[in-house]
Design a protein around this motif. Structure first.
Motif, PDB file in Angstrom:
ATOM      1  N   ASP A   5      -6.017   6.754  -4.439  1.00 45.05           N
ATOM      2  CA  ASP A   5      -4.816   6.039  -4.033  1.00 45.05           C
ATOM      3  C   ASP A   5      -4.879   4.650  -4.668  1.00 45.05           C
ATOM      4  O   ASP A   5      -5.798   3.881  -4.373  1.00 45.05           O
ATOM      5  N   SER A  20      -3.499   2.041  -4.103  1.00 45.88           N
ATOM      6  CA  SER A  20      -3.384   0.859  -3.255  1.00 45.88           C
ATOM      7  C   SER A  20      -4.715   0.555  -2.549  1.00 45.88           C
ATOM      8  O   SER A  20      -4.784  -0.372  -1.753  1.00 45.88           O
ATOM      9  N   HIS A  21      -5.754   1.347  -2.847  1.00 46.03           N
ATOM     10  CA  HIS A  21      -7.064   1.046  -2.268  1.00 46.03           C
ATOM     11  C   HIS A  21      -7.742  -0.059  -3.072  1.00 46.03           C
ATOM     12  O   HIS A  21      -7.287  -0.428  -4.167  1.00 46.03           O
ATOM     13  N   TRP A  41      -1.607  -5.911  -1.176  1.00 46.42           N
ATOM     14  CA  TRP A  41      -1.224  -4.551  -1.549  1.00 46.42           C
ATOM     15  C   TRP A  41      -0.674  -4.515  -2.987  1.00 46.42           C
ATOM     16  O   TRP A  41      -1.045  -3.666  -3.790  1.00 46.42           O
ATOM     17  N   ARG A  68      -3.512  -5.104  -5.507  1.00 50.84           N
ATOM     18  CA  ARG A  68      -4.353  -3.910  -5.666  1.00 50.84           C
ATOM     19  C   ARG A  68      -3.691  -2.898  -6.611  1.00 50.84           C
ATOM     20  O   ARG A  68      -4.317  -2.392  -7.533  1.00 50.84           O
ATOM     21  N   GLY A  76     -12.608  -5.158  -3.054  1.00 47.60           N
ATOM     22  CA  GLY A  76     -13.523  -4.239  -2.379  1.00 47.60           C
ATOM     23  C   GLY A  76     -14.968  -4.682  -2.510  1.00 47.60           C
ATOM     24  O   GLY A  76     -15.877  -3.858  -2.465  1.00 47.60           O
TER      25      GLY A  76
END
Lengths: 209, 168
Positions: free
Chosen positions: A105, A107-108, B66, B69, B142
């Motif tokens: 995905d 958007s991760h 969002w 990303r 992340g």
């Protein structure tokens, strides 16, 4: 320019961009009607097709193995069994790739998504390596006991030499098909015409992550 | 049927408003990963990914997190594509039209410097220049905040030596 100046320059750009950029709503709407090209969707059809062909092949070989169990030559039995097993492992890698594709995905978090894509890209090398292991089996599946017993010692030694040669090549390729060997002539010859740049970039990206 | 139409119109309006709010991000991220006409291609790719992920927007995150990303993942993954943009119309490539900036020359230099960095470093520097704090950068990328801090310190040094070379 120092870093503070660079940061100021960058942030001033934001204000200026917001004022000067004009979004073409008609064209932006057009994006919605286009066939959505998810980043990885183009990989899916070919992988699904290969998976289906692989499964059909395995079902075909296994059916013959079952139907001829006890009556087929042991050379055929073991060659076909090993070939089918290797194909199943390759199918497993394809399944792994498809699962990765469906789970990705955009958007991760960037590191997680990029790690997944890099692994996915690099696993295509694994399929190639695994499939090369079948090589010697194609030289033995047609043997029968009566054929082996009936040929001259010279022909027999030629036959076994061929198997050993194919097995050595298969094992050599299995061990050496790696990104680090991409500049070697034999690697370029085997993979000529293929797009290897994404693989190299994926390896570099993994190092970066 | 009417409901579906209304709902689609509502979604389209919300999507266009989102593009309007974040058009600057789209352009800056794309320009950090591409040059010339490819910037338009990348902006369009990001728009498509935003539209494709629009219904899955997770409101636990800030809208800009969002968008970053999706934009960064789209641009970093773009190298995978063997051929770009074969199916879309040529006109649709030009979604955004930035005017000439008065600091254009210095900005061009900055973008050139950014493009010499590796993909992940580029993303980190871009977020740093945007003024994002370590916590938000960590969320987008992340990584842990400590990792972000270590990486940024290395990138800043790299940038410093590049600017020193340029200033000489």
């Amino acid at each position: 320019m120092n870093i503070t100046e660079l940061t100021e320059l960058w942030q001033n750009q934001q204000v200026h961009l917001q004022q000067s950029m004009e979004m073409n709503k008609v064209l932006a709407k057009e994006v919605q009607t286009m066939k959505l090209q998810q980043l990885f969707s183009s990989m899916r059809p070919i992988k699904i097709f290969t998976l289906v062909v692989g499964l059909l092949w395995v079902v075909f070989v296994d059916s013959i193995l079952v139907a001829t169990y006890g009556i087929a030559s042991p050379y055929f039995f073991w060659s076909a069994l090993l070939q089918s097993t290797i194909t199943k492992v390759a199918i497993g890698v394809y399944l792994y790739q498809l699962i990765l594709l469906y789970q990705t995905d955009v958007s991760h978090a960037v590191s997680a998504v990029q790690q997944r894509i890099a692994h996915l890209t690099l696993s295509t090398l694994w399929v190639t390596r695994i499939l090369f292991l079948q090589l010697p089996l194609w030289t033995t599946f047609w043997w029968t006991e009566s054929f082996i017993n009936g040929i001259s010692p010279l022909a027999k030694s030629l036959l076994f030499s061929t198997v050993i040669l194919f097995a050595a090549v298969a094992l050599g390729l299995f061990i050496n098909i790696r990104i680090k060997n991409r500049e070697k002539p034999w690697f370029r010859w085997i993979f000529r015409g293929r797009e290897w740049d994404p693989l190299v970039r994926a390896k570099e990206l993994l190092g970066e992550l | 049927m009417t409901f579906n139409k209304e709902s689609r119109t509502h979604k389209t309006d919300a999507y266009l408003a989102l593009l309007e709010r974040h058009k600057g991000i789209l352009y800056k991220v794309a320009r950090s990963y591409a040059t010339g006409m490819e910037i338009d291609d990348l902006v369009q790719d990001i728009c498509m990914q935003l539209w494709g992920s629009f219904e899955r927007y997770d409101d636990r995150f800030a809208e800009s997190t969002w968008v970053y990303r999706i934009a960064l993942n789209t641009c970093i993954s773009a190298y995978r594509k063997e051929k770009r943009r074969e199916t879309s119309s040529t006109d649709a490539m030009h979604i955004l039209h930035p005017a000439v900036d008065r600091d254009q020359e210095r900005l061009d230099e900055l973008y050139k410097m950014i493009q010499t960095l590796k993909e992940i470093d580029r993303a980190l520097l871009l977020l740093y220049l945007e003024g994002k704090d370590h916590k938000e950068i960590a969320l987008i990328m992340g990584y842990t905040e400590t990792n972000v801090s270590t990486r940024l310190s290395r990138i800043r040094n790299e940038l410093k030596s590049m600017t020193n070379t340029l200033n000489k």
